[in-house]
Design an enzyme around this catalytic site. Structure first.
Site, PDB file in Angstrom:
ATOM      1  N   HIS A 284      42.663  43.764  39.865  1.00 53.56           N
ATOM      2  CA  HIS A 284      43.279  44.233  38.538  1.00 53.56           C
ATOM      3  C   HIS A 284      42.368  43.566  37.640  1.00 53.56           C
ATOM      4  O   HIS A 284      41.300  44.289  37.374  1.00 53.56           O
ATOM      5  CB  HIS A 284      44.593  42.840  38.814  1.00 53.56           C
ATOM      6  CG  HIS A 284      44.784  42.080  40.058  1.00 53.56           C
ATOM      7  ND1 HIS A 284      46.276  43.273  40.121  1.00 53.56           N
ATOM      8  CD2 HIS A 284      44.505  42.092  40.934  1.00 53.56           C
ATOM      9  CE1 HIS A 284      46.464  42.499  42.007  1.00 53.56           C
ATOM     10  NE2 HIS A 284      45.037  41.830  41.970  1.00 53.56           N
TER      11      HIS A 284
ATOM     12  N   GLU B 250      44.582  35.970  38.429  1.00 54.74           N
ATOM     13  CA  GLU B 250      43.538  36.451  39.535  1.00 54.74           C
ATOM     14  C   GLU B 250      42.398  37.218  38.999  1.00 54.74           C
ATOM     15  O   GLU B 250      41.426  37.147  39.260  1.00 54.74           O
ATOM     16  CB  GLU B 250      44.484  36.930  40.368  1.00 54.74           C
ATOM     17  CG  GLU B 250      43.776  37.552  41.893  1.00 54.74           C
ATOM     18  CD  GLU B 250      44.609  38.772  42.091  1.00 54.74           C
ATOM     19  OE1 GLU B 250      45.506  38.408  42.563  1.00 54.74           O
ATOM     20  OE2 GLU B 250      43.619  39.160  43.639  1.00 54.74           O
TER      21      GLU B 250
ATOM     22  N   HIS C 132      39.894  39.940  45.382  1.00 55.97           N
ATOM     23  CA  HIS C 132      41.068  39.290  45.192  1.00 55.97           C
ATOM     24  C   HIS C 132      41.095  38.283  45.457  1.00 55.97           C
ATOM     25  O   HIS C 132      40.480  37.537  45.963  1.00 55.97           O
ATOM     26  CB  HIS C 132      42.185  40.658  45.876  1.00 55.97           C
ATOM     27  CG  HIS C 132      42.038  41.700  45.636  1.00 55.97           C
ATOM     28  ND1 HIS C 132      43.238  42.177  44.589  1.00 55.97           N
ATOM     29  CD2 HIS C 132      41.099  42.814  45.588  1.00 55.97           C
ATOM     30  CE1 HIS C 132      43.180  43.770  44.511  1.00 55.97           C
ATOM     31  NE2 HIS C 132      41.664  43.844  45.138  1.00 55.97           N
TER      32      HIS C 132
ATOM     33  N   GLU D 294      40.459  38.452  50.189  1.00 56.69           N
ATOM     34  CA  GLU D 294      41.386  38.215  49.540  1.00 56.69           C
ATOM     35  C   GLU D 294      40.723  36.269  49.735  1.00 56.69           C
ATOM     36  O   GLU D 294      40.642  35.601  50.762  1.00 56.69           O
ATOM     37  CB  GLU D 294      42.623  38.110  49.900  1.00 56.69           C
ATOM     38  CG  GLU D 294      43.246  38.994  49.991  1.00 56.69           C
ATOM     39  CD  GLU D 294      44.087  39.054  48.879  1.00 56.69           C
ATOM     40  OE1 GLU D 294      44.038  38.243  47.866  1.00 56.69           O
ATOM     41  OE2 GLU D 294      44.644  40.302  48.443  1.00 56.69           O
TER      42      GLU D 294
HETATM   43 ZN   LIG Z   1      45.226  41.251  44.495  1.00 56.12          ZN
END
Ligand SMILES: [Zn+2]
Length: 255
Positions: A10, A24, A79, A141
């Site tokens: 992102h 995030e 992430h 993640e």
């Molecule tokens: Zn993400």
């Protein structure tokens, strides 16, 4: 030279997941920057390129194009999850075998050694960055931003450090990275030190533009922008002189 491409998920107009007062995109950049700094500070023969070093909007295609054009040996995408779960998981492209599965196994194992997250498993998904990158790729993640317990951990810089350290340890085992020999004094040429990493990135970019090889070392709460390290003091003084001529406030520090 092992070329590691690090992709903080992102950025810019895309905040990614949000929750508990965090975005995030900021967490992924913090984790990624620390992975980069630890690799460059502590390991030999390593080169790192990031898909973004600040809060830029970067498309998925721009990210994989950058890694492919650079000829990275490995693509690591960072992430933070959302959606009601808790814990850590990672992804590779479906159906791939070694070496990608080996890298996933090692990163998975080493991250979970460092952090007290629930193990959600090693997973597969047809995601752009895994599919369009021409080299082995793993996407991690790192907890759920919308989970109170995970979020409380993610707010601590020591926890971010542990996540980064886990990824580094996985990369060390994946690529047989060798620790730098840190014996003996080392004279480092430094052009600035900041508490905010983006300020360090900005100065590093200016120095790169003027032809200096820069790297950022994180020590004692400061992001130190350095342009060289020497066992010999005279060589360090010489480079500092060049940097001063180019308009930087260069100093030589002994570490
Ligand atoms: Zn993400």
């Amino acid at each position: 030279m092992t070329k590691i491409f690090i992709d903080p998920g992102h950025g810019g107009t895309d905040p990614g997941a949000v929750g508990n007062g965090m975005q995030e995109k900021n967490l992924t950049l913090q984790i990624s920057s620390r992975i980069r700094d630890i690799l460059l500070n502590e390991y030999e023969g390593i080169s790192v390129l990031m898909s973004r070093t600040g809060d830029q909007t970067t498309s998925l295609t721009q990210r994989t194009d950058a890694a492919n054009n650079w000829g990275a040996d490995f693509y690591l995408s960072i992430h933070v999850n959302a959606g009601g779960g808790t814990g850590y998981e990672d992804y590779i492209f479906p159906g791939l075998g070694a070496p990608t599965t080996t890298y996933q196994n090692l990163i998975h194992e080493e991250v979970l050694k460092q952090v007290d997250y629930r193990d959600r498993g090693k997973k597969q998904a047809n995601l752009h960055v895994l599919r369009e990158s021409n080299m082995p790729a793993v996407l991690t993640e790192n907890g759920f931003i919308d989970n109170t317990s995970d979020a409380a951990k993610l707010k601590q810089s020591s926890f971010i450090e542990q996540i980064a350290r886990g990824h580094v340890n996985g990369l060390v085992r994946s690529f047989g990275l060798v620790r730098k020999n840190l014996a003996g004094p080392l004279y480092r040429v430094q052009i600035g030190a900041f508490t905010v990493s983006t300020n360090a990135d900005q100065l590093a970019a200016q120095a790169e533009e003027k032809g200096f090889d820069t790297y950022i070392s994180y020590r004692d709460g400061y992001y130190k922008v350095q342009i060289g390290a020497f066992a010999n003091r005279e060589n360090a003084d010489q480079l500092a002189g060049k940097a001063i001529e180019a308009g930087f406030e260069a100093i030589v520090i002994q570490e």
